[in-house]
Design a protein around this motif. Structure first.
Motif, PDB file in Angstrom:
ATOM      1  N   LYS A  87      -3.077  -4.172  -0.276  1.00 22.74           N
ATOM      2  CA  LYS A  87      -2.366  -2.424   0.017  1.00 22.74           C
ATOM      3  C   LYS A  87      -1.387  -2.901  -1.286  1.00 22.74           C
ATOM      4  CE  LYS A  87      -1.791  -2.988   4.849  1.00 22.74           C
ATOM      5  NZ  LYS A  87      -1.109  -3.632   5.823  1.00 22.74           N
ATOM      6  N   ARG A  88      -1.293  -3.363  -2.445  1.00 18.81           N
ATOM      7  CA  ARG A  88      -0.307  -3.278  -3.337  1.00 18.81           C
ATOM      8  C   ARG A  88      -1.821  -2.530  -3.973  1.00 18.81           C
ATOM      9  NH1 ARG A  88       1.727  -8.567  -2.678  1.00 18.81           N
ATOM     10  NH2 ARG A  88      -0.010  -9.668  -3.689  1.00 18.81           N
ATOM     11  N   GLU A  91      -1.096   1.374  -3.002  1.00 19.35           N
ATOM     12  CA  GLU A  91      -0.649   1.667  -3.400  1.00 19.35           C
ATOM     13  C   GLU A  91      -0.263   3.126  -4.618  1.00 19.35           C
ATOM     14  OE1 GLU A  91       3.029   3.807  -2.213  1.00 19.35           O
ATOM     15  OE2 GLU A  91       2.138   2.641  -0.800  1.00 19.35           O
ATOM     16  N   PRO A  94      -4.797   5.080  -4.478  1.00 18.10           N
ATOM     17  CA  PRO A  94      -5.065   5.513  -3.108  1.00 18.10           C
ATOM     18  C   PRO A  94      -6.240   5.911  -3.388  1.00 18.10           C
ATOM     19  CG  PRO A  94      -3.031   7.014  -3.716  1.00 18.10           C
ATOM     20  CD  PRO A  94      -3.088   6.227  -4.854  1.00 18.10           C
ATOM     21  N   TYR A 113      -1.291   1.376   7.500  1.00 18.78           N
ATOM     22  CA  TYR A 113      -0.214   1.360   6.772  1.00 18.78           C
ATOM     23  C   TYR A 113      -1.375   3.203   5.964  1.00 18.78           C
ATOM     24  CZ  TYR A 113      -0.758   1.000   1.770  1.00 18.78           C
ATOM     25  OH  TYR A 113      -1.189   1.870   0.071  1.00 18.78           O
ATOM     26  N   HIS A 117       1.557   5.664   4.639  1.00 13.51           N
ATOM     27  CA  HIS A 117       1.885   5.697   3.852  1.00 13.51           C
ATOM     28  C   HIS A 117       0.559   6.818   2.885  1.00 13.51           C
ATOM     29  CE1 HIS A 117       4.891   2.154   2.810  1.00 13.51           C
ATOM     30  NE2 HIS A 117       3.827   1.334   3.965  1.00 13.51           N
ATOM     31  N   HIS A 118       0.066   6.799   3.083  1.00 13.49           N
ATOM     32  CA  HIS A 118      -0.888   7.846   2.607  1.00 13.49           C
ATOM     33  C   HIS A 118      -1.100   9.363   3.646  1.00 13.49           C
ATOM     34  CE1 HIS A 118      -0.414   5.606  -0.747  1.00 13.49           C
ATOM     35  NE2 HIS A 118      -1.475   4.347  -0.454  1.00 13.49           N
TER      36      HIS A 118
END
Length: 400
Positions: A87-88, A91, A94, A113, A117-118
């Motif tokens: 995920k890092r 982020e 993407p 996720y 976040h996206h």
């Protein structure tokens, strides 16, 4: 500098079976993107087969997986660490599209996720978890549907089940149909392995997880002892899918005094050479069936996990082997938990070894199963649907 016209696809899966399915998909995506002149870059949480097929791995998940409540506990933290690491990276950069393959709880987290976040990234769930077989409640199914923009189902029943929850679902068929288009050639396989053509061969597939080495492999090896007492000329083959398990396999063979060897160059040849396969439940059952090799299926987990599942969670399904699930008939014998005794497993295998009628009946069931898995071209159809779902890139502005 990365090509601004290139498309990035992220794939998330786990365990050995997920790595196989992921590799077949990566191969098809690479080929179809070339055919369609689409430049793609694939990153993944997966395993060595996916890396060999052309994916850049963010982490190896083939050794992180289990069946059973207690068995899952040692893998919670390693799975969370890999998820955080991925995920890092996501982020910062993407993808244009995400594909989730099986791997229930980690992929529920990954799908959530992306939605949080996206939300601009389409999420496709391919080979969704088998909620249609053993869902304890509708809650996880609803979460799966909510985090997926589209679902690509490999079984008809799977497609119908998820459509019932409002999912945009397409039945594509099972990818192993492409990998095993015809029955195995046992003569060629035995010649390649240096085995006699006139002596019985039994292939054991006891484990692709460490927990199976503990709970299932000793049972299968004891069943093999019973078979060897009946057929002293038998040869046992143990293909190993994870190198870390090879020493356990070799020690098990020696400790039980079995005539045989561990096969480290993949399972396909070892299965093809067999008169009968004795195997744990899972994707391997379908591979064996598509190769037209008679088989006996068994599975055991921690007895406490089994009791929790059976008595508290009321886990009760008619079949566990996907071969039987596809046609909803007992094509292959299943021995689960308390029924999985060396004597019962050996008796079923011996029946297949000496009865042509039993072998032919099973192969007739295999033919029905194959007909339900869809026509060839599954991987290509799936790759095309995924490439079609890539968001359109805006045309670059021309400079005057």
């Amino acid at each position: 500098m990365a090509d601004p016209t290139g498309r990035r696809i992220f794939i998330s899966t786990g365990e050995v079976s997920g790595d196989l399915q992921g590799a077949l998909l990566v191969e098809a995506l690479v080929q179809r993107s070339r055919d369609r002149a689409i430049d793609i870059d694939i990153t993944a949480l997966g395993g060595p087969r996916m890396a060999q097929a052309g994916a850049a791995l963010m982490g190896d998940t083939t050794g992180i997986g289990s069946v059973g409540i207690l068995e899952a506990l040692p893998y919670v933290l390693p799975s969370m660490r890999l998820q955080r690491q991925a995920k890092r990276t996501l982020e910062i950069s993407p993808p244009d599209l995400a594909v989730l393959i099986d791997y229930m709880n980690p992929n529920l987290s990954m799908g959530s996720y992306f939605k949080a976040h996206h939300p601009q990234v389409p999420v496709i769930y391919y080979i969704a978890p088998q909620q249609w077989v053993w869902a304890f409640s509708n809650q996880d199914t609803e979460r799966l549907v909510q985090c997926s923009d589209r679902m690509l189902a490999i079984f008809k029943a799977e497609a119908d089940y998820y459509r019932g929850f409002g999912a945009d679902t397409t039945w594509v068929g099972h990818p192993l149909v492409d990998r095993y288009p015809a029955p195995a050639d046992p003569v060629a396989a035995r010649q390649q392995l240096g085995l006699p053509l006139d002596a019985p061969v039994v292939t054991l597939l006891p484990a692709s997880r460490q927990q199976e080495v503990k709970y299932l492999m000793p049972v299968l090896l004891k069943a093999a002892q019973i078979i060897q007492a009946r057929y002293p000329q038998v040869t046992f083959l143990l293909p190993v899918s994870i190198p870390a398990l090879q020493a356990s396999f070799e020690q098990g063979l020696a400790a039980h005094g079995l005539n045989g060897r561990v096969v480290s160059e993949g399972s396909q040849r070892a299965i093809a050479a067999a008169d009968v396969a004795i195997t744990k439940s899972g994707t391997a059952n379908l591979e064996i069936a598509l190769m037209d090799v008679p088989q006996v299926v068994a599975y055991r987990i921690n007895p406490l996990s089994a009791r929790i599942g059976y008595y508290l969670l009321k886990f009760d399904v008619p079949y566990v082997s996907p071969v039987n699930l596809v046609v909803n008939q007992p094509v292959v014998p299943e021995f689960l938990q308390w029924e999985a005794t060396p004597e019962a497993i050996a008796a079923a295998a011996l029946e297949l070894l000496h009865s042509e009628t039993a072998r032919q009946t099973m192969r007739d069931g295999y033919a029905k199963m194959r007909a339900e898995l869809g026509p060839p071209g599954v991987c290509q159809r799936t790759a095309d649907l995924i490439l079609d779902a890539l968001p359109k890139k805006p045309c670059p502005k021309s400079r005057d």
